[in-house]
Design an enzyme around this catalytic site. Sequence first.
Site, PDB file in Angstrom:
ATOM      1  N   GLU A   1       0.695  25.837  67.006  1.00 23.17           N
ATOM      2  CA  GLU A   1       0.674  26.351  65.638  1.00 23.17           C
ATOM      3  C   GLU A   1       1.917  25.866  64.894  1.00 23.17           C
ATOM      4  OE1 GLU A   1      -1.956  30.027  65.246  1.00 23.17           O
ATOM      5  OE2 GLU A   1       0.017  30.721  65.823  1.00 23.17           O
TER       6      GLU A   1
ATOM      7  N   GLU B   1       5.606  34.178  64.230  1.00 31.55           N
ATOM      8  CA  GLU B   1       6.120  35.323  63.464  1.00 31.55           C
ATOM      9  C   GLU B   1       6.964  36.235  64.352  1.00 31.55           C
ATOM     10  OE1 GLU B   1       2.299  36.429  61.929  1.00 31.55           O
ATOM     11  OE2 GLU B   1       2.294  34.598  60.742  1.00 31.55           O
TER      12      GLU B   1
ATOM     13  N   SER C   1      -3.804  27.767  59.090  1.00 29.17           N
ATOM     14  CA  SER C   1      -4.699  27.528  57.953  1.00 29.17           C
ATOM     15  C   SER C   1      -6.050  26.932  58.343  1.00 29.17           C
ATOM     16  CB  SER C   1      -4.000  26.677  56.890  1.00 29.17           C
ATOM     17  OG  SER C   1      -2.862  27.363  56.382  1.00 29.17           O
TER      18      SER C   1
ATOM     19  N   LYS D   1      -3.277  40.033  62.850  1.00 28.81           N
ATOM     20  CA  LYS D   1      -1.894  40.346  62.455  1.00 28.81           C
ATOM     21  C   LYS D   1      -1.789  41.816  62.032  1.00 28.81           C
ATOM     22  CE  LYS D   1      -1.240  35.514  61.389  1.00 28.81           C
ATOM     23  NZ  LYS D   1      -0.531  34.482  60.641  1.00 28.81           N
TER      24      LYS D   1
ATOM     25  N   ASN E   1      -6.781  36.223  64.861  1.00 30.23           N
ATOM     26  CA  ASN E   1      -5.528  36.981  64.949  1.00 30.23           C
ATOM     27  C   ASN E   1      -5.403  37.797  63.667  1.00 30.23           C
ATOM     28  OD1 ASN E   1      -2.909  37.899  65.059  1.00 30.23           O
ATOM     29  ND2 ASN E   1      -1.958  35.878  64.904  1.00 30.23           N
TER      30      ASN E   1
ATOM     31  N   GLY F   1      -0.489  30.382  57.398  1.00 28.23           N
ATOM     32  CA  GLY F   1      -0.566  31.216  56.207  1.00 28.23           C
ATOM     33  C   GLY F   1      -0.196  30.496  54.921  1.00 28.23           C
TER      34      GLY F   1
ATOM     35  N   HIS G   1       3.973  34.206  69.321  1.00 25.87           N
ATOM     36  CA  HIS G   1       3.565  33.776  67.979  1.00 25.87           C
ATOM     37  C   HIS G   1       4.815  33.497  67.140  1.00 25.87           C
ATOM     38  CE1 HIS G   1       1.954  33.805  63.949  1.00 25.87           C
ATOM     39  NE2 HIS G   1       0.784  33.547  64.499  1.00 25.87           N
TER      40      HIS G   1
HETATM   41  P1  PGA Z   1      -3.406  31.403  59.433  1.00 32.10           P
HETATM   42  O1  PGA Z   1      -2.622  32.010  60.719  1.00 32.10           O
HETATM   43  O2  PGA Z   1      -4.777  30.985  59.935  1.00 32.10           O
HETATM   44  O3  PGA Z   1      -3.454  32.527  58.458  1.00 32.10           O
HETATM   45  O4  PGA Z   1      -2.622  30.239  58.957  1.00 32.10           O
HETATM   46  C1  PGA Z   1      -2.756  31.424  61.984  1.00 32.10           C
HETATM   47  C2  PGA Z   1      -1.943  32.207  62.983  1.00 32.10           C
HETATM   48  O5  PGA Z   1      -0.833  32.629  62.646  1.00 32.10           O
HETATM   49  O6  PGA Z   1      -2.367  32.418  64.130  1.00 32.10           O
END
Ligand code: PGA
Length: 261
Positions: free
Chosen positions: A172, A102, A217, A16, A14, A178, A100
């Site tokens: 998630e 976010e 992560s 982003k 992903n 992140g 997601h």
């Molecule tokens: P990350 O993000 O691997 O940077 O923690 C995962 C995601 O949001 O899909």
Amino acid sequence: MSNPRIPRPFFCGNWKLWGTLSDSVALATGVRDAVASVTTADVAVAPGFVALDAVAGKLKGSAVAVASQDGYWEEKGAFTGEVAMVQIADCGASYAIVGHSERRQYFGETDETVARKAKAALAAGLVPILCIGETLPERDAGQALTVVGKQLDGTTANLRDDELAKSVIAYEPVWAIGTGRVATPAQAQEVHALIRSKLVHKLQARAQQVRILYGGSVKPNNVAELMKEKDIDGALVGGASLTVDSFASIVQKGVAACTRS
Ligand code: PGA
């Protein structure tokens, strides 16, 4: 002799909000070449909307599929700024990430809007990657399973069984996205087992075919431990999907860890 893992593992990067058009095409091409020898897992990348068409063109005919990071449920009309699932499919994408955290946190998405997006993705011929996960206060209050169970119910309520059976679920935990703070394999497996049991309730034997990804992560040095868990079928990878080496390494190590003998 090793048996293929069921369901077939799936790794999705992903990206982003990242990269120019040429950055996106270069990363996609690098990933395509680096994972060309992987035959026992599915791999996808999710670029930004403006790079979707170019990336899909580059990856056409390869083992790497394309996902969008979102998508709207209406096909056309006065919805300025939105991108329809049918437009995403028309670009050559196969998957659409929906819900997601976010999007929920910054753009007001709810289980109801996520459910509509998942339904529209399926209607357009895309496989939705449905994201669910608890926040840190919810986990600390001992509510992780309740919250995730409720999100799963809410985001899949309108799906027929055959549609749910085709979908991908991504667990998630918000506190792991992140942050560098990955869920332990046991913490993730506990939630994945709950998701699987709810799927079994609805789909019976077909629930074993549904991919339940972990995200938050995931890195080359922790993917193997996660993939050894029974109900972790792959990963949704953010930060570590932005270089060819780290994403390819995650795919390779993940595949190696779940090859059962
Ligand atoms: P990350 O993000 O691997 O940077 O923690 C995962 C995601 O949001 O899909």
